[in-house]
Structure formats: C-alpha cells, structure tokens
Design a protein around this motif. Sequence first.
Motif, PDB file in Angstrom:
ATOM      1  N   MET A  32       0.868  -1.181   0.000  1.00  0.00           N
ATOM      2  CA  MET A  32       0.000   0.000   0.000  1.00  0.00           C
ATOM      3  C   MET A  32       0.899   1.223   0.000  1.00  0.00           C
ATOM      4  SD  MET A  32      -3.124  -0.884   2.635  1.00  0.00           S
ATOM      5  CE  MET A  32      -4.180   0.399   1.932  1.00  0.00           C
ATOM      6  N   GLY A  33       0.545   2.200  -0.800  1.00  0.00           N
ATOM      7  CA  GLY A  33       1.394   3.377  -0.860  1.00  0.00           C
ATOM      8  C   GLY A  33       0.730   4.528  -1.564  1.00  0.00           C
ATOM      9  N   TRP A  34       1.524   5.555  -1.765  1.00  0.00           N
ATOM     10  CA  TRP A  34       1.058   6.783  -2.408  1.00  0.00           C
ATOM     11  C   TRP A  34       1.995   7.167  -3.545  1.00  0.00           C
ATOM     12  CZ3 TRP A  34      -3.450   9.230  -1.168  1.00  0.00           C
ATOM     13  CH2 TRP A  34      -4.085   8.821   0.011  1.00  0.00           C
ATOM     14  N   HIS A  35       1.388   7.557  -4.639  1.00  0.00           N
ATOM     15  CA  HIS A  35       2.106   8.120  -5.767  1.00  0.00           C
ATOM     16  C   HIS A  35       1.537   9.518  -6.009  1.00  0.00           C
ATOM     17  CE1 HIS A  35       3.015   3.909  -6.274  1.00  0.00           C
ATOM     18  NE2 HIS A  35       3.801   4.148  -7.302  1.00  0.00           N
ATOM     19  N   ARG A  36       2.230  10.312  -6.806  1.00  0.00           N
ATOM     20  CA  ARG A  36       1.718  11.631  -7.149  1.00  0.00           C
ATOM     21  C   ARG A  36       2.051  11.961  -8.595  1.00  0.00           C
ATOM     22  NH1 ARG A  36       5.711  15.571  -3.542  1.00  0.00           N
ATOM     23  NH2 ARG A  36       7.616  15.279  -4.796  1.00  0.00           N
ATOM     24  N   GLN A  37       1.213  12.839  -9.148  1.00  0.00           N
ATOM     25  CA  GLN A  37       1.439  13.281 -10.522  1.00  0.00           C
ATOM     26  C   GLN A  37       1.198  14.774 -10.599  1.00  0.00           C
ATOM     27  OE1 GLN A  37      -0.793  11.156 -13.529  1.00  0.00           O
ATOM     28  NE2 GLN A  37       0.648  11.789 -15.102  1.00  0.00           N
ATOM     29  N   ALA A  38       2.256  15.507 -10.854  1.00  0.00           N
ATOM     30  CA  ALA A  38       2.144  16.940 -11.053  1.00  0.00           C
ATOM     31  C   ALA A  38       1.773  17.217 -12.499  1.00  0.00           C
ATOM     32  CB  ALA A  38       3.464  17.617 -10.691  1.00  0.00           C
ATOM     33  N   SER A  39       1.219  18.373 -12.736  1.00  0.00           N
ATOM     34  CA  SER A  39       0.784  18.735 -14.081  1.00  0.00           C
ATOM     35  C   SER A  39       1.950  18.679 -15.051  1.00  0.00           C
ATOM     36  CB  SER A  39       0.179  20.141 -14.060  1.00  0.00           C
ATOM     37  OG  SER A  39      -0.242  20.519 -15.345  1.00  0.00           O
ATOM     38  N   GLY A  40       1.765  17.945 -16.136  1.00  0.00           N
ATOM     39  CA  GLY A  40       2.789  17.842 -17.155  1.00  0.00           C
ATOM     40  C   GLY A  40       3.919  16.894 -16.844  1.00  0.00           C
ATOM     41  N   LYS A  41       3.829  16.169 -15.739  1.00  0.00           N
ATOM     42  CA  LYS A  41       4.895  15.254 -15.344  1.00  0.00           C
ATOM     43  C   LYS A  41       4.364  13.842 -15.197  1.00  0.00           C
ATOM     44  CE  LYS A  41       7.735  18.689 -12.974  1.00  0.00           C
ATOM     45  NZ  LYS A  41       8.481  19.011 -11.721  1.00  0.00           N
ATOM     46  N   GLN A  42       5.293  12.892 -15.143  1.00  0.00           N
ATOM     47  CA  GLN A  42       4.906  11.493 -14.964  1.00  0.00           C
ATOM     48  C   GLN A  42       4.542  11.222 -13.502  1.00  0.00           C
ATOM     49  OE1 GLN A  42       8.218   9.156 -16.510  1.00  0.00           O
ATOM     50  NE2 GLN A  42       7.140   8.908 -18.454  1.00  0.00           N
ATOM     51  N   ARG A  43       3.724  10.218 -13.315  1.00  0.00           N
ATOM     52  CA  ARG A  43       3.381   9.792 -11.969  1.00  0.00           C
ATOM     53  C   ARG A  43       4.616   9.195 -11.311  1.00  0.00           C
ATOM     54  NH1 ARG A  43      -2.230   6.628 -11.070  1.00  0.00           N
ATOM     55  NH2 ARG A  43      -2.786   8.381 -12.439  1.00  0.00           N
ATOM     56  N   GLU A  44       4.816   9.517 -10.036  1.00  0.00           N
ATOM     57  CA  GLU A  44       6.003   9.045  -9.332  1.00  0.00           C
ATOM     58  C   GLU A  44       5.628   8.517  -7.948  1.00  0.00           C
ATOM     59  OE1 GLU A  44       8.710  12.301  -8.688  1.00  0.00           O
ATOM     60  OE2 GLU A  44       7.294  13.411  -7.451  1.00  0.00           O
ATOM     61  N   LEU A  45       6.442   7.587  -7.489  1.00  0.00           N
ATOM     62  CA  LEU A  45       6.251   7.039  -6.153  1.00  0.00           C
ATOM     63  C   LEU A  45       6.613   8.089  -5.111  1.00  0.00           C
ATOM     64  CD1 LEU A  45       5.872   4.593  -4.176  1.00  0.00           C
ATOM     65  CD2 LEU A  45       8.337   4.249  -4.413  1.00  0.00           C
ATOM     66  N   VAL A  46       5.756   8.202  -4.085  1.00  0.00           N
ATOM     67  CA  VAL A  46       6.059   9.054  -2.937  1.00  0.00           C
ATOM     68  C   VAL A  46       6.523   8.190  -1.775  1.00  0.00           C
ATOM     69  CG1 VAL A  46       5.153  10.725  -1.297  1.00  0.00           C
ATOM     70  CG2 VAL A  46       4.369  10.774  -3.684  1.00  0.00           C
ATOM     71  N   ALA A  47       5.704   7.215  -1.418  1.00  0.00           N
ATOM     72  CA  ALA A  47       6.052   6.327  -0.313  1.00  0.00           C
ATOM     73  C   ALA A  47       5.183   5.078  -0.410  1.00  0.00           C
ATOM     74  CB  ALA A  47       5.834   7.008   1.033  1.00  0.00           C
ATOM     75  N   ALA A  48       5.735   3.962   0.061  1.00  0.00           N
ATOM     76  CA  ALA A  48       4.993   2.705   0.026  1.00  0.00           C
ATOM     77  C   ALA A  48       5.428   1.829   1.182  1.00  0.00           C
ATOM     78  CB  ALA A  48       5.220   1.977  -1.303  1.00  0.00           C
ATOM     79  N   THR A  49       4.529   0.937   1.584  1.00  0.00           N
ATOM     80  CA  THR A  49       4.845  -0.017   2.644  1.00  0.00           C
ATOM     81  C   THR A  49       4.468  -1.423   2.195  1.00  0.00           C
ATOM     82  OG1 THR A  49       2.679   0.050   3.740  1.00  0.00           O
ATOM     83  CG2 THR A  49       4.249   1.733   4.360  1.00  0.00           C
ATOM     84  N   LEU A  50       5.292  -2.362   2.589  1.00  0.00           N
ATOM     85  CA  LEU A  50       4.989  -3.766   2.337  1.00  0.00           C
ATOM     86  C   LEU A  50       4.292  -4.351   3.558  1.00  0.00           C
ATOM     87  CD1 LEU A  50       7.270  -3.069   0.290  1.00  0.00           C
ATOM     88  CD2 LEU A  50       7.998  -5.432   0.475  1.00  0.00           C
ATOM     89  N   SER A  51       3.647  -5.466   3.366  1.00  0.00           N
ATOM     90  CA  SER A  51       2.971  -6.108   4.486  1.00  0.00           C
ATOM     91  C   SER A  51       3.961  -6.545   5.561  1.00  0.00           C
ATOM     92  CB  SER A  51       2.158  -7.314   4.001  1.00  0.00           C
ATOM     93  OG  SER A  51       2.986  -8.219   3.300  1.00  0.00           O
ATOM     94  N   SER A  52       5.235  -6.681   5.183  1.00  0.00           N
ATOM     95  CA  SER A  52       6.280  -7.043   6.156  1.00  0.00           C
ATOM     96  C   SER A  52       6.634  -5.893   7.081  1.00  0.00           C
ATOM     97  CB  SER A  52       7.533  -7.484   5.404  1.00  0.00           C
ATOM     98  OG  SER A  52       8.075  -6.386   4.673  1.00  0.00           O
ATOM     99  N   GLY A  53       6.223  -4.685   6.697  1.00  0.00           N
ATOM    100  CA  GLY A  53       6.575  -3.501   7.469  1.00  0.00           C
ATOM    101  C   GLY A  53       7.643  -2.654   6.810  1.00  0.00           C
ATOM    102  N   ALA A  54       8.312  -3.199   5.820  1.00  0.00           N
ATOM    103  CA  ALA A  54       9.339  -2.436   5.113  1.00  0.00           C
ATOM    104  C   ALA A  54       8.709  -1.239   4.419  1.00  0.00           C
ATOM    105  CB  ALA A  54      10.033  -3.331   4.088  1.00  0.00           C
ATOM    106  N   ARG A  55       9.451  -0.137   4.390  1.00  0.00           N
ATOM    107  CA  ARG A  55       8.944   1.094   3.805  1.00  0.00           C
ATOM    108  C   ARG A  55       9.920   1.623   2.769  1.00  0.00           C
ATOM    109  NH1 ARG A  55       7.564   5.319   8.281  1.00  0.00           N
ATOM    110  NH2 ARG A  55       9.817   5.222   8.508  1.00  0.00           N
ATOM    111  N   ASN A  56       9.370   2.303   1.781  1.00  0.00           N
ATOM    112  CA  ASN A  56      10.165   2.943   0.752  1.00  0.00           C
ATOM    113  C   ASN A  56       9.661   4.375   0.612  1.00  0.00           C
ATOM    114  OD1 ASN A  56      11.806   3.563  -1.396  1.00  0.00           O
ATOM    115  ND2 ASN A  56      10.593   2.442  -2.899  1.00  0.00           N
ATOM    116  N   ILE A  57      10.522   5.347   0.874  1.00  0.00           N
ATOM    117  CA  ILE A  57      10.128   6.750   0.797  1.00  0.00           C
ATOM    118  C   ILE A  57      11.034   7.458  -0.190  1.00  0.00           C
ATOM    119  CG2 ILE A  57       9.841   8.895   2.086  1.00  0.00           C
ATOM    120  CD1 ILE A  57       9.297   7.246   4.584  1.00  0.00           C
ATOM    121  N   ALA A  58      10.446   8.191  -1.111  1.00  0.00           N
ATOM    122  CA  ALA A  58      11.217   8.874  -2.141  1.00  0.00           C
ATOM    123  C   ALA A  58      12.160   9.897  -1.511  1.00  0.00           C
ATOM    124  CB  ALA A  58      10.275   9.582  -3.114  1.00  0.00           C
ATOM    125  N   GLY A  59      13.314  10.022  -2.147  1.00  0.00           N
ATOM    126  CA  GLY A  59      14.323  10.939  -1.634  1.00  0.00           C
ATOM    127  C   GLY A  59      13.856  12.376  -1.572  1.00  0.00           C
TER     128      GLY A  59
END
Length: 113
Positions: A32-59
């Motif tokens: 489960m996570g969040w992505h975002r798309q600004a006007s005129g740009k590609q959709r990008e990952l913001v942050a996501a979590t795995l069911s294991s608890g691991a997290r990935n947060i964009a720099g």
Amino acid sequence: QVQVAESGGGLVQAGGSLRLSCVASGRGIEVMGWHRQASGKQRELVAATLSSGARNIAGSVKGRFDIFRDTAKNTVDLQMNSLKPEDTAVYYCNVKTWHDEYWGQGTQVTVSS
C-alpha cells in the motif's frame, strides 16, 4: 477485486502540513502506498509499505513525509510536513496484491508559496 478510497488533500501554505488517508477493501494486499502526478509530469512514487513492514520513501520527500499503515484495517496514511510548492500534485493511493494493482481516484494537494 479491491476497492480503494482516499480522503484528505486540499490547499495549504508552504511550510504547512496535510494528512492523506486511504482505505482498501479486499484480500491479499501486499503493498500500500502513495504516488503523485504533477501537471505535465509522470506519476512518481512518494512512499509505500509492504505487508512485512518495510517502507520505501522517495528521496525528494524523505524527512518531510512519513507513511503509516494499519495492516489489520487495510489503511495507509501519508503525513506530509514542511510542504513545498513543488509538492503540488494529484496524489493517488496505490494497492498491490499478488496478482493485480489498484488505484484510488486521486486527491489534489496544492501548496501555495
């Protein structure tokens, strides 16, 4: 089939905070996570979590945004602090099962300078 519903978003001044919430219905949810798309740009990952608890947060948001997941309730929140005008975008909740991927309808976040 997984249903995804988002809430939150809106207009905030630079330096302010917002919290986005997402709830998913269904079984077999792994990511489960969040992505975002600004006007005129590609959709990008913001942050996501795995069911294991691991997290990935964009720099680009690390240290300002944080993600919180409740696996029992199938919810994921995105806490956004120290918002900048460049964070303005439509934010989408993203849910992945073993076999499929699902998106919310998107919620607008606008940060004024």
